[in-house]
Design an enzyme around this catalytic site. Structure first.
Site, PDB file in Angstrom:
ATOM      1  N   ASP A 197       0.884  -1.264  -0.121  1.00 55.42           N
ATOM      2  CA  ASP A 197      -0.094   0.019   0.087  1.00 55.42           C
ATOM      3  C   ASP A 197       0.947   1.141   0.144  1.00 55.42           C
ATOM      4  OD1 ASP A 197      -1.711   1.938   0.169  1.00 55.42           O
ATOM      5  OD2 ASP A 197      -2.992   1.053   2.126  1.00 55.42           O
ATOM      6  N   GLN A 243      -4.491  -4.630  12.452  1.00 56.50           N
ATOM      7  CA  GLN A 243      -6.002  -4.455  11.946  1.00 56.50           C
ATOM      8  C   GLN A 243      -6.338  -5.665  11.425  1.00 56.50           C
ATOM      9  OE1 GLN A 243      -5.704  -0.243   9.254  1.00 56.50           O
ATOM     10  NE2 GLN A 243      -6.082  -2.192   8.211  1.00 56.50           N
ATOM     11  N   ASP A 286     -14.946   6.294   5.840  1.00 56.87           N
ATOM     12  CA  ASP A 286     -14.358   5.813   7.315  1.00 56.87           C
ATOM     13  C   ASP A 286     -15.312   5.810   8.273  1.00 56.87           C
ATOM     14  OD1 ASP A 286     -11.884   5.928   6.035  1.00 56.87           O
ATOM     15  OD2 ASP A 286     -11.427   7.859   6.930  1.00 56.87           O
ATOM     16  N   SER A 342     -11.570   1.957   7.876  1.00 57.69           N
ATOM     17  CA  SER A 342     -11.299   2.468   6.716  1.00 57.69           C
ATOM     18  C   SER A 342     -11.969   1.648   5.659  1.00 57.69           C
ATOM     19  CB  SER A 342     -10.275   3.186   6.185  1.00 57.69           C
ATOM     20  OG  SER A 342     -10.112   3.678   4.671  1.00 57.69           O
TER      21      SER A 342
END
Length: 337
Positions: A58, A127, A238, A254
């Site tokens: 990313d 996450q 979000d 998100s």
């Protein structure tokens, strides 16, 4: 001095250090089971490192430095620690043969060396990353909203169970979600910064999903940066909850419907990033090889922090902090792990 550190007056953690550790495990075990059932997701294993130049890592806002190193066993080949798994997950859906309505989730651990640290930001990111195959007919705002509602129900359910186990944790949590676009926020609060707008709308409604992040607003500004090659900027957003301890809007997730061949091309062009089409990942979107999908990330430490009513993310994860932040937190009764 830590510029954006917020120190709640007369703060005292409701749980001891040992109770906190027990509660973190309880939340993580319960929530991931609830989420996987709500969205029909399988648990899979994910990488911590990827090859440099693969196009899979990313790029976040495009300016953050990745943690890089060479691998002796593979001729000093360069590798990178992931910054998120936004692209890897979509590749995994294709490789593992998932069909519409099916998906995956995983524990994602990343290092973001250039992140500013404060109450809710750490250079260590953890996450639950999830991704699900959808049909072209499901690439709609309504489908996105229904998915958001399912996630919120899973979070609120987890909050109820945590409060039953630890009755001293009693901050309210709103299950009804208010949906609002970044342009509507700008129109409503034209004199506020994007972060101030988030705080105000969360203060009023409690639980808010802010839609359409990445593109330019009428003012010519962007509400926030978003990479051009995973979320469709018209079908993302979000998820925020009002955080009573910090007295602010608190982002937990998100997510969004991912780019198809058309939105990928237009968003790359808008940012002048057409050169990314040299990567296999982008070519597989353009030629329709990769499945259409929806996905996102839900912060593990963020969720634990919110549900346990903590004042600093360092109370629920072990990381590295500036010494002045450690000192200020200690003086304010905040114990960092």
């Amino acid at each position: 001095m830590a510029k954006s550190l917020y120190l709640p007056q007369d703060y005292e953690s409701a749980l001891s250090l040992r109770e906190t550790q027990h509660a973190i495990k309880y939340i993580k075990d319960l929530f991931q089971q609830t989420l996987s059932f709500a969205l029909t997701l399988d648990r899979v294993t994910a990488p911590l490192i990827v090859e440099k130049g693969s196009g899979i890592n990313d790029d976040l806002n495009g300016v953050e430095r990745k943690v890089e190193f060479t691998i002796k066993e593979i001729g000093n080949k360069e590798a990178e620690v992931v910054q998120s798994l936004a692209k890897w997950k979509r590749m995994a859906l294709y490789r593992y043969g998932y069909n519409p309505g099916e998906g995956i989730y995983t524990d994602m651990n990343a290092i973001r060396r250039d992140d500013d640290t404060d109450n809710i930001h750490s250079i260590f990111v953890d996450q639950w990353d999830w991704e699900k195959v959808i049909t072209r007919d499901q690439r709609t705002e309504e489908f996105l909203k229904e998915t958001v509602k399912s996630i919120v129900k899973a979070i609120v359910y987890t909050k109820r169970k945590v409060s039953l186990r630890y009755p001293m944790l009693n901050d309210p949590m709103q299950e009804k979600v208010t949906f609002i676009t970044t342009q509507e926020l700008e129109d409503r609060y034209p004199d506020l910064t994007p972060k101030q707008r988030e705080d105000e709308v969360c203060r009023e409604y409690g639980t808010v999903f802010i839609q359409k992040i990445g593109g330019k607003l009428a003012s010519g500004q962007r509400h926030d940066g978003r990479a051009p090659d995973y979320d469709d900027w018209k079908l993302n957003g979000d998820l925020f909850f009002w955080n009573e301890t910090l007295q602010r809007g608190f982002e937990v997730s998100s997510m969004g419907i991912r780019v198809d061949e058309n939105s990928l091309a237009s968003q790359l062009a808008e940012l002048g990033a057409e050169d990314r089409m040299k990567f296999k990942f982008h070519q597989m979107i353009a030629d329709g090889t990769l499945p259409l999908s929806i996905g996102g990330g839900i912060g593990q430490s963020r969720l634990c922090m919110l549900l346990l009513e903590k004042a600093h993310i360092g109370e629920v994860q072990a990381s590295i902090w500036p010494q002045d932040m450690i000192d200020q937190c200690a003086a304010a009764g905040i114990t960092l792990l």
